[in-house]
Design an enzyme around this catalytic site. Sequence first.
Site, PDB file in Angstrom:
ATOM      1  N   GLU A 147      36.991  35.110  42.993  1.00 56.66           N
ATOM      2  CA  GLU A 147      37.177  35.352  41.493  1.00 56.66           C
ATOM      3  C   GLU A 147      35.992  35.139  40.576  1.00 56.66           C
ATOM      4  O   GLU A 147      35.739  35.942  39.534  1.00 56.66           O
ATOM      5  CB  GLU A 147      38.447  34.548  40.942  1.00 56.66           C
ATOM      6  CG  GLU A 147      39.569  35.036  41.811  1.00 56.66           C
ATOM      7  CD  GLU A 147      40.235  36.414  41.597  1.00 56.66           C
ATOM      8  OE1 GLU A 147      39.673  37.136  40.863  1.00 56.66           O
ATOM      9  OE2 GLU A 147      41.295  36.865  42.331  1.00 56.66           O
ATOM     10  N   ASP A 294      40.800  44.908  50.504  1.00 58.62           N
ATOM     11  CA  ASP A 294      40.332  46.094  49.698  1.00 58.62           C
ATOM     12  C   ASP A 294      39.124  45.905  49.031  1.00 58.62           C
ATOM     13  O   ASP A 294      38.194  47.130  49.649  1.00 58.62           O
ATOM     14  CB  ASP A 294      41.306  46.153  48.261  1.00 58.62           C
ATOM     15  CG  ASP A 294      41.214  44.689  47.742  1.00 58.62           C
ATOM     16  OD1 ASP A 294      40.668  43.665  48.134  1.00 58.62           O
ATOM     17  OD2 ASP A 294      42.308  44.611  46.728  1.00 58.62           O
ATOM     18  N   GLU A 388      54.537  44.999  42.699  1.00 58.48           N
ATOM     19  CA  GLU A 388      53.378  44.305  43.484  1.00 58.48           C
ATOM     20  C   GLU A 388      53.602  44.827  44.953  1.00 58.48           C
ATOM     21  O   GLU A 388      52.656  44.779  45.519  1.00 58.48           O
ATOM     22  CB  GLU A 388      53.440  42.730  43.582  1.00 58.48           C
ATOM     23  CG  GLU A 388      52.864  42.079  42.155  1.00 58.48           C
ATOM     24  CD  GLU A 388      51.324  42.421  42.303  1.00 58.48           C
ATOM     25  OE1 GLU A 388      50.838  43.436  42.032  1.00 58.48           O
ATOM     26  OE2 GLU A 388      50.581  41.303  42.330  1.00 58.48           O
ATOM     27  N   GLU A 406      44.431  48.952  38.905  1.00 57.42           N
ATOM     28  CA  GLU A 406      43.757  49.791  40.137  1.00 57.42           C
ATOM     29  C   GLU A 406      44.374  51.375  40.041  1.00 57.42           C
ATOM     30  O   GLU A 406      43.832  52.392  40.196  1.00 57.42           O
ATOM     31  CB  GLU A 406      44.424  49.404  41.392  1.00 57.42           C
ATOM     32  CG  GLU A 406      43.589  48.095  42.043  1.00 57.42           C
ATOM     33  CD  GLU A 406      43.848  46.797  41.344  1.00 57.42           C
ATOM     34  OE1 GLU A 406      44.874  46.783  40.491  1.00 57.42           O
ATOM     35  OE2 GLU A 406      43.364  45.599  41.521  1.00 57.42           O
ATOM     36  N   THR A 492      33.895  45.791  41.234  1.00 59.65           N
ATOM     37  CA  THR A 492      35.343  45.875  41.955  1.00 59.65           C
ATOM     38  C   THR A 492      36.249  45.382  40.544  1.00 59.65           C
ATOM     39  O   THR A 492      37.484  45.492  40.327  1.00 59.65           O
ATOM     40  CB  THR A 492      35.690  45.127  42.948  1.00 59.65           C
ATOM     41  OG1 THR A 492      37.198  45.301  43.198  1.00 59.65           O
ATOM     42  CG2 THR A 492      35.773  43.457  42.609  1.00 59.65           C
TER      43      THR A 492
END
EC number: 3.2.1.-
Length: 932
Positions: A147, A294, A388, A406, A492
């Site tokens: 993160e 991902d 989710e 996303e 991302t």
Amino acid sequence: MSEAGGGRGCGCRVPQRAPWNLVAATAALCLVLATSVGTARAAPMSREEKQKLGNQVLEMFDHAYGNYMEHAYPADELMPLTCRGRVRGQEPSRGDVDDALGKFSLTLIDSLDTLVVLNKTKEFEDAVRKVLRDVNLDNDVVVSVFETNIRVLGGLLGGHSLAIMLKEKGEFMQWYNDELLQMAKQLGYKLLPAFNTTSGLPYPRINLKFGIRKPEARTGSETDTCTACAGTLILEFAALSRFTGATIFEEYARKALDFLWEKRQRSSNLVGVTINIHTGDWVRKDSGVGAGIDSYYEYLLKAYVLLGDDSFLERFNTHYDAIMRYISQPPLLLDVHIHKPMLNARTWMDSLLAFFPGLQVLKGDIRPAIETHEMLYQVIKKHNFLPEAFTTDFRVHWAQHPLRPEFAESTYFLYKATGDPYYLEVGKTLIENLNKYARVPCGFAAMKDVRTGSHEDRMDSFFLAEMFKYLYLLFADKEDIIFDIEDYIFTTEAHLLPLWLSTTNRSISKKNTTSEYTELDDSNFDWTCPNTQILFPNDPLYAQSIREPLKNVVDKSCPRGIIRVEESFRSGAKPPLRARDFMATNPEHLEILKKMGVSLIHLKDGRVQLVQHAIQAASSIDAEDGLRFMQEMIELSSQQQKEQQLPPRAVQIISHPFFGRVVLTAGPAQFGLDLSKHKETRGFVASSKPYNGCSELTNPEAVMGKIALIQRGQCMFAEKARNIQNAGAIGGIVIDDNEGSSSDTAPLFQMAGDGKDTDDIKIPMLFLFSKEGSIILDAIREHEEVEVLLSDKARDRDTEMENEDQPPSENDSQNQSAEQLLSLSQTFDLIDQETPENPLESHSESSSPADIEEAAGFAPSEQIPSSTESLETPSLDGECTDLDNQLEEQSETKEDSNPNVSWGKKAQPIDSILADWNEDIEAFEMMEKDEL
Ligand code: DMJ
């Protein structure tokens, strides 16, 4: 996004190793193109309309960013319900989610380049000054390496990239002297100790001040990390190296990627979700394109685009081929096992995979991108947001939605690729839903439960970094943006890195990567089409023609297994029989069963027993099919039992000063008024006496015409309901007597009856855990008159009630009339199936003070049964038609019965609304300790 990379090896060809469905898709394409003239499509959107929507995005960003800056900064994130900053250590821990917070003004840094994209150059200049003045990267706090990399390092680099762009233009940032880059470098060095493992895979966490392993660091004992965590560094680290000339960052990120590549499962070319950073063993062997993996795939392709290194493209294409072979089951993307990729590892999908259609656009594989995106959009239309997680038949699996970007990201890329205005309409819906359901006076709040509309007190930084960027860009024309977005690649986290880095400081060559690569030949570009700005400029109907067959895929979903066409193609046999399709009366099915070693025994009571003996199968492939069939049958049975369960309900406080803003997630009852079928019940609340409601009420005058509050325990739920009903109550809320319980931490359950006929109970009954219940109790103490709405779903507080609510899931259940009993002679211990969350358990109230709760008769077992266990399976015939009819009937009934609900807020002058809101905030502050 740059299209540079995808353009290599042009030629949109049928792949030589194409699975059956893609060959068919290509063939179908020709047909579609020839016949698509006249097909309905979204009307073009005028420039004015696009500008209007763009301005709306700007206003929404101002609302989110402005409230963060005013009420939360310098904290990491805004808590939009309590309107204050989230400071780590000062709030109850939320576990891993908090590892993004490093006391470094996360939201400000994550927002930097968004400000420039949105044309807020002055604000950007001001924000950069604040970062340089206020942000400390040396805090004694343990943060996630992943993160911190994507949000903070990426945020600083994105900010730097656009700062130098602006400086060069000559108007803004003239004072800027690479200060953000220096901070990025400082942070980069702080992250490097995480790579001190023999594998080169980074530790998942690091202490910003003390690094790893030192006693003060409080971290370094972890053994596992997720694949995305270790494989999503190369863009930021390479950019840092190339901007600064310090090659070490790119080297470390490459080494981690090399290790992951080496560890791929060689027969399937898939990677697992988590890996041991010391041994390199896969800890979780399931594989998908969503959570945990991902951005590993994303970074392989984008690393090729940014760095021009063929090895990354070769790796990506190898993985992509495996993804399309095993995971992609259009329009679904389903996790499989890396060693047995024909076996699904889950029956549900997570929302993070919504980025994948966007990546497929970059790859140039538009058709599956359109299909998956369309499926996701229909889930969104059903629930307003992407939950989710949701099942293969599109039921909610995990109901939260933390305002993830996303889907907006994929929408933007698909619009760029197709030019189809349909995607603008999709974006418009996203904007409307955000404003209608997530907007609160102090920002935008995450959805705690998309079914009820309840909120969580969080607004994650990625909402500003990504959501507004993609939405704004969707509606922007080239001239609306002050620089050429095509010169940059999105990380991302949607941070912008300039493509010219590919030719800068290229001191890292392939010497640090594995050397097995040969020059790429044409086959490496199978699936790859030229990825120009608009892929189908002369045929905007292309996307429409692909969406058309899927237009009812969610609403009219008839839950089905997935047909593995590749498998049947390989073996030359008929596709294996799916549990969903099986009919005990179909001779052909019985023949297939026999081949698979499954025998069918008709029991005396009319039910059917299935038993599998692998050795009786015609071949090992048939035996495997049989095994899968039995596994599916178990999952099907478990799913269908679950479908019988009632969805959670909402208790919404609608009186002053709450005005519908407080929505509590409540458990339903298996008796009494069904709120999904009838209009909601609205009334003032009153506590019953005795509070446990276990005997005739001594205060009937107080509860008459009201919604009675009763404490859980001492007697059956149904008995409480009868007692308050006899006293004249119009509804009841049972409040848990286990102090501290909350729907945040405990699974909701439905209140079961008492085993007798409960038809006499006519009023609605809902259950609240203690924390949610105490919000109502506190409100009564504070305001005396508290009015609530009991319903299946929170009502929009500003406008009329929605008419198009979901059909209740209890009616989604399959017809259970013809029972079949399934028993297994085989234990399926080779399948390390994830146990899905059981969203609603069923409890019956105990009459004993000890409060023993038993699951109601139909509560499903989540376990795979052993040989002696049996499962009831539903009728497997004709359910689609019935279901569709039921759903249609229901929605008609619902429309008829839905009255308009208004809290009169519209009529309130703005000052009074603000005054109310201040009171509201005070009320929330009082509830703070209860972790609202
Ligand atoms: C973002 O932080 C990034 O996109 C990341 O790759 C995963 N998803 C979150 C937002 O959902």
